[in-house]
Motif scaffolding. Structure first.
Motif, mmCIF file in Angstrom:
data_model
loop_
_atom_site.group_PDB
_atom_site.id
_atom_site.type_symbol
_atom_site.label_atom_id
_atom_site.label_comp_id
_atom_site.label_asym_id
_atom_site.label_seq_id
_atom_site.Cartn_x
_atom_site.Cartn_y
_atom_site.Cartn_z
ATOM 1 N N UNK A 248 45.952 -47.030 -29.252
ATOM 2 C CA UNK A 248 46.097 -47.419 -27.734
ATOM 3 C C UNK A 248 46.906 -48.765 -27.773
ATOM 4 N N UNK A 249 46.772 -49.859 -28.708
ATOM 5 C CA UNK A 249 47.507 -51.018 -28.649
ATOM 6 C C UNK A 249 48.785 -50.790 -28.824
ATOM 7 N N UNK A 250 49.174 -49.702 -29.745
ATOM 8 C CA UNK A 250 50.565 -49.419 -29.953
ATOM 9 C C UNK A 250 51.149 -48.767 -28.828
ATOM 10 N N UNK A 251 50.414 -48.019 -27.909
ATOM 11 C CA UNK A 251 51.060 -47.443 -26.852
ATOM 12 C C UNK A 251 51.544 -48.430 -25.718
ATOM 13 N N UNK A 252 50.550 -49.701 -25.698
ATOM 14 C CA UNK A 252 50.722 -50.424 -24.767
ATOM 15 C C UNK A 252 52.015 -51.535 -25.232
ATOM 16 N N UNK A 253 51.999 -51.562 -26.401
ATOM 17 C CA UNK A 253 53.304 -52.657 -27.053
ATOM 18 C C UNK A 253 54.458 -51.939 -26.800
ATOM 19 N N UNK A 254 54.692 -50.373 -26.968
ATOM 20 C CA UNK A 254 55.843 -49.645 -26.833
ATOM 21 C C UNK A 254 56.305 -50.015 -25.301
ATOM 22 N N UNK A 255 55.201 -49.944 -24.109
ATOM 23 C CA UNK A 255 55.597 -50.098 -22.990
ATOM 24 C C UNK A 255 56.248 -51.483 -22.729
ATOM 25 N N UNK A 256 55.733 -52.445 -23.186
ATOM 26 C CA UNK A 256 55.964 -53.798 -23.327
ATOM 27 C C UNK A 256 57.672 -53.834 -23.779
ATOM 28 N N UNK A 257 57.614 -53.423 -24.757
ATOM 29 C CA UNK A 257 58.703 -53.532 -25.429
ATOM 30 C C UNK A 257 60.060 -52.814 -24.815
ATOM 31 N N UNK A 258 59.645 -51.497 -24.210
ATOM 32 C CA UNK A 258 60.649 -50.708 -23.426
ATOM 33 C C UNK A 258 60.867 -51.577 -22.207
#
Length: 369
Positions: A248-258
């Motif tokens: 879950x944390x990785x998915x949120x990080x991907x959204x921030x990085x995108x």
């Protein structure tokens, strides 16, 4: 065609074969379809012919061919191929099945899979649950009530005795209380409460803290003895709770990085057939299958009063999602494309399912870990 739609189509073919006298078996409640394993073909496969062969008194290949004849040309299905001892393999029509699924998940967010199918159940339209004065029973009751409410039920929960204050302050449990009474009907008939009676915890889970304690009590099946230990706290791949929260944390990080790169998730066709390696295609299909299964898992966990089904499903989603996250963001000088937006949409959908599932279990879904 989504996996759930394909499952219903195969089940209909089984029912037709039974009604027309070509199979003499009890029609199963459901048919499981999944990405094909080694030696398989196409997008999905089922082993229903192998399961029905013995009760039908026919070879599995014969059963598979009977069902194949009823599936060829069905709406949404391209090819139907029988492989091995009797596996039925499918190529589905419509490359936008994944897009529709991701769109639905992103639209509903953490409430994806919520339904009204249990509305009106129980005496007077209320499902009544009761737990013994024991920490695991009380936590299980809390989560079973959440699951039933997610499916439209009105729920009242009670405990046979007063709760320890720390069960509320540490574990976040909040249920009504009443004095010890006569045991109620296990099936909630005649207005009696449904007893929630898992195997008791062998040790005090409070030192683990809310999230790890809840997971330790909920992940095992109610009839299994839970393990209360520090293994639920370690941040390693061996800890399923860590994998779920990390995904879950990785998915949120991907959204921030995108967002920093100037693009957002967008439901699109995830080109699993164009993946670089066969394993990549299998993993993408496995994640789409897990996301499509989420509503069914919620309904089954509520119906059977089994939070462990949801906990195990979240592990399946996390394990399917993590290998795909490395391909979401563009590399080097690569510009964000429609493929990147579609992959980000799939990652965001996985994150939404994990967040919603953890919330139902009463466990925090952190954005950073």
């Amino acid at each position: 065609m989504t996996p759930a739609e394909l499952s219903r189509t195969v089940l209909h073919a089984v029912r037709r074969a039974v009604e027309e006298g070509e199979l003499s078996v009890d029609v199963p409640e459901r048919v499981r379809v999944a990405p094909p394993g080694p030696g398989g073909y196409g997008d999905y496969a089922t082993n229903v012919a192998l399961q029905l062969a013995r009760p039908a008194g026919q070879p599995a290949l014969r059963v598979a061919e009977l069902l194949r004849a009823r599936l060829v040309g069905a709406g949404g299905i391209g090819e139907v191929v029988v492989t091995g001892p009797g596996f039925i393999n499918f190529s589905v029509r419509g490359r936008d099945a994944g897009r529709r699924l991701v769109s639905e998940v992103l639209r509903d967010g953490v409430r994806y899979g919520y339904r009204e199918s249990f509305a009106g159940q129980g005496e007077g339209g209320v499902v009544r649950l009761r737990a013994a004065r024991e920490v695991r029973a009380v936590v299980q009751l809390d989560v079973v009530a959440r699951l039933l409410r997610s499916q439209g039920a009105v729920v009242r929960g009670s405990c046979a005795g007063s709760l320890d204050a720390e069960w509320g302050s540490v574990l976040g449990v909040c249920v009504e209380q009443h004095a010890q009474g006569d045991p109620g009907s296990e099936h909630g008939q005649d207005g009696a409460p449904v007893d929630v009676r898992p195997v008791p915890a062998p040790a005090d889970p409070l030192p683990l803290g809310r999230d790890a304690a809840r997971w330790a009590l909920l992940h095992p099946a109610p009839h299994d003895r839970p393990r209360i230990g520090d293994e639920h706290l370690v941040q390693r791949e061996s800890n399923p709770l860590f994998r779920v929260r990390y995904a879950h944390a990785r998915s949120r990080a991907l959204l921030r990085n995108a967002a920093d790169l100037g693009f957002e998730p967008e439901p699109g066709t995830v080109d699993v057939q164009g993946a670089q390696e066969p394993q990549d295609a299998w993993e993408a299909r496995a994640l789409l299958q897990a996301l499509a299964d989420h509503p069914r898992v919620l309904a089954a966990a509520a119906a059977h009063r089994a939070p462990d089904r949801l906990a195990r499903h979240l592990v399946t989603v996390a394990d399917a999602a993590l290998p795909l996250f490395s391909a979401v963001l563009p590399l080097g000088e690569e510009k964000p494309s429609a493929a990147h937006r579609a992959r980000l949409g799939l990652a965001a959908a996985a994150g939404a399912v994990l967040a919603g599932g953890l919330s139902l279990l009463g466990i925090d879904a952190p954005d950073h870990l």
